[in-house]
Write a protein that holds these residues in place. Sequence first.
Motif, PDB file in Angstrom:
ATOM      1  N   ALA A 118       0.841  -1.209   0.000  1.00  0.00           N
ATOM      2  CA  ALA A 118       0.000   0.000   0.000  1.00  0.00           C
ATOM      3  C   ALA A 118       0.872   1.252   0.000  1.00  0.00           C
ATOM      4  N   ALA A 119       1.958   1.235   0.774  1.00  0.00           N
ATOM      5  CA  ALA A 119       2.843   2.408   0.832  1.00  0.00           C
ATOM      6  C   ALA A 119       3.506   2.635  -0.527  1.00  0.00           C
ATOM      7  N   LYS A 120       3.846   1.563  -1.205  1.00  0.00           N
ATOM      8  CA  LYS A 120       4.435   1.706  -2.545  1.00  0.00           C
ATOM      9  C   LYS A 120       3.402   2.243  -3.535  1.00  0.00           C
ATOM     10  N   ALA A 121       2.167   1.776  -3.405  1.00  0.00           N
ATOM     11  CA  ALA A 121       1.108   2.289  -4.293  1.00  0.00           C
ATOM     12  C   ALA A 121       0.916   3.787  -4.073  1.00  0.00           C
ATOM     13  N   VAL A 122       1.024   4.239  -2.823  1.00  0.00           N
ATOM     14  CA  VAL A 122       0.938   5.682  -2.538  1.00  0.00           C
ATOM     15  C   VAL A 122       2.057   6.422  -3.274  1.00  0.00           C
ATOM     16  N   ALA A 123       3.252   5.845  -3.260  1.00  0.00           N
ATOM     17  CA  ALA A 123       4.381   6.477  -3.961  1.00  0.00           C
ATOM     18  C   ALA A 123       4.103   6.561  -5.466  1.00  0.00           C
ATOM     19  N   VAL A 124       3.532   5.515  -6.018  1.00  0.00           N
ATOM     20  CA  VAL A 124       3.199   5.511  -7.452  1.00  0.00           C
ATOM     21  C   VAL A 124       2.174   6.609  -7.747  1.00  0.00           C
ATOM     22  N   HIS A 125       1.149   6.677  -6.921  1.00  0.00           N
ATOM     23  CA  HIS A 125       0.100   7.689  -7.132  1.00  0.00           C
ATOM     24  C   HIS A 125       0.659   9.099  -6.961  1.00  0.00           C
ATOM     25  N   ARG A 126       1.569   9.257  -6.019  1.00  0.00           N
ATOM     26  CA  ARG A 126       2.194  10.581  -5.786  1.00  0.00           C
ATOM     27  C   ARG A 126       2.830  11.120  -7.067  1.00  0.00           C
ATOM     28  N   CYS A 127       3.285  10.207  -7.906  1.00  0.00           N
ATOM     29  CA  CYS A 127       3.953  10.592  -9.157  1.00  0.00           C
ATOM     30  C   CYS A 127       2.985  10.667 -10.331  1.00  0.00           C
ATOM     31  N   GLY A 128       1.706  10.509 -10.055  1.00  0.00           N
ATOM     32  CA  GLY A 128       0.720  10.579 -11.138  1.00  0.00           C
ATOM     33  C   GLY A 128       0.750   9.371 -12.041  1.00  0.00           C
ATOM     34  N   MET A 129       1.249   8.257 -11.511  1.00  0.00           N
ATOM     35  CA  MET A 129       1.356   7.041 -12.316  1.00  0.00           C
ATOM     36  C   MET A 129       0.323   6.007 -11.858  1.00  0.00           C
ATOM     37  N   THR A 130       0.222   4.948 -12.637  1.00  0.00           N
ATOM     38  CA  THR A 130      -0.737   3.876 -12.333  1.00  0.00           C
ATOM     39  C   THR A 130      -0.056   2.772 -11.533  1.00  0.00           C
ATOM     40  N   ALA A 131      -0.662   2.380 -10.430  1.00  0.00           N
ATOM     41  CA  ALA A 131      -0.170   1.248  -9.645  1.00  0.00           C
ATOM     42  C   ALA A 131      -0.881  -0.024 -10.106  1.00  0.00           C
ATOM     43  N   ILE A 132      -0.084  -1.015 -10.470  1.00  0.00           N
ATOM     44  CA  ILE A 132      -0.653  -2.338 -10.792  1.00  0.00           C
ATOM     45  C   ILE A 132      -0.443  -3.197  -9.544  1.00  0.00           C
ATOM     46  N   ILE A 133      -1.494  -3.351  -8.770  1.00  0.00           N
ATOM     47  CA  ILE A 133      -1.394  -4.001  -7.458  1.00  0.00           C
ATOM     48  C   ILE A 133      -1.752  -5.483  -7.621  1.00  0.00           C
ATOM     49  N   CYS A 134      -0.812  -6.357  -7.229  1.00  0.00           N
ATOM     50  CA  CYS A 134      -1.004  -7.805  -7.422  1.00  0.00           C
ATOM     51  C   CYS A 134      -1.495  -8.476  -6.144  1.00  0.00           C
ATOM     52  N   VAL A 135      -2.415  -9.390  -6.327  1.00  0.00           N
ATOM     53  CA  VAL A 135      -2.895 -10.230  -5.233  1.00  0.00           C
ATOM     54  C   VAL A 135      -3.007 -11.666  -5.759  1.00  0.00           C
ATOM     55  N   GLY A 136      -2.981 -12.619  -4.844  1.00  0.00           N
ATOM     56  CA  GLY A 136      -3.149 -14.008  -5.281  1.00  0.00           C
ATOM     57  C   GLY A 136      -2.813 -14.982  -4.172  1.00  0.00           C
ATOM     58  N   GLU A 137      -3.493 -16.104  -4.210  1.00  0.00           N
ATOM     59  CA  GLU A 137      -3.333 -17.108  -3.160  1.00  0.00           C
ATOM     60  C   GLU A 137      -2.278 -18.144  -3.543  1.00  0.00           C
ATOM     61  N   THR A 138      -1.687 -18.779  -2.535  1.00  0.00           N
ATOM     62  CA  THR A 138      -0.756 -19.881  -2.773  1.00  0.00           C
ATOM     63  C   THR A 138      -1.549 -21.174  -3.007  1.00  0.00           C
ATOM     64  N   ALA A 139      -0.823 -22.203  -3.428  1.00  0.00           N
ATOM     65  CA  ALA A 139      -1.476 -23.503  -3.630  1.00  0.00           C
ATOM     66  C   ALA A 139      -2.072 -24.017  -2.322  1.00  0.00           C
ATOM     67  N   GLY A 140      -1.336 -23.841  -1.234  1.00  0.00           N
ATOM     68  CA  GLY A 140      -1.820 -24.320   0.062  1.00  0.00           C
ATOM     69  C   GLY A 140      -3.084 -23.597   0.494  1.00  0.00           C
ATOM     70  N   GLU A 141      -3.096 -22.296   0.298  1.00  0.00           N
ATOM     71  CA  GLU A 141      -4.290 -21.514   0.668  1.00  0.00           C
ATOM     72  C   GLU A 141      -5.484 -21.932  -0.179  1.00  0.00           C
ATOM     73  N   ARG A 142      -5.206 -22.195  -1.434  1.00  0.00           N
ATOM     74  CA  ARG A 142      -6.298 -22.636  -2.324  1.00  0.00           C
ATOM     75  C   ARG A 142      -6.840 -23.993  -1.868  1.00  0.00           C
ATOM     76  N   ALA A 143      -5.907 -24.908  -1.572  1.00  0.00           N
ATOM     77  CA  ALA A 143      -6.328 -26.253  -1.148  1.00  0.00           C
ATOM     78  C   ALA A 143      -7.141 -26.197   0.137  1.00  0.00           C
TER      79      ALA A 143
END
Length: 255
Positions: A118-143
């Motif tokens: 989130a702090a990095k996304a704030v830095a991206v936004h501060r520069c007027g740029m687009t943040a591509i924020i990634c999320v995703g579960e591991t195999a164990g979490e999925r199982a």
Amino acid sequence: MQNLGEAMTDIRPLVAGNWKMNGLKEALREAWAVAEGVAAKAPNADVMLCPPATMVAVMAEATAERLMIGGQDCHVAASGAHTGDISAEMLGDAGAAAIIVGHSERRADHGERSQDVAAKAVAVHRCGMTAIICVGETAGERAAGLTLKVIERQLAGSLPDGVTAANTVIAYEPVWAIGTGLTPTAGDVANVHAFIRGYVRSNTTDGDGMRLLYGGSVKAANAAELMAVANVNGALVGGASLKADDFLGIINVYV
Ligand code: PEP
């Protein structure tokens, strides 16, 4: 579950390639070939390449106007005593329009927590740029049946205040699908993307228009099926973005 696909048809898709720690100067010809292919076929999608930081400036110059260029990570500060790090300001100055934050390889290899993302996304936004924020579960979490809980927790922690459809893209990248050749079924992708759509609709001002990318072993052979899923507004592509022909095979789904 609501059918959200209808409302999403106005979102311009984004196909972004993440070169990770790959690419010497000679690889510029692949970027150039992608730019040529995009110019020739004019896909109905934005196309981005995220090379290593060493190549951002040269790639931005070489592909100007045809491709968007992105960074792969940034520091939260604009400048300072942080040896080896690079700021969003620096990437923007080099020609990047966007920066990937919270990629699972950063979360796993560098211990990045959602609050760091989130702090990095704030830095991206501060520069007027687009943040591509990634999320995703591991195999164990999925199982363990925890996929949606994990995604919700990561979204809640990784999206800073001020996220809008203009300054943020969400990439759903199941960790177990990255670089493995495995992909979720279209139905599984639809469920997770519908969940993310609901989350950003409830927690941001204009989540209906936010681009939601799928990432994880996207190839020309499976892109059409994955990109046709409701609430999938493009792809984040790793290995198949390194060669122009492979990447164009994905991009051309939108021709
Ligand atoms: C990625 O690392 O963002 C990714 C999607 O990799 P791949 O396409 O190689 O699975």
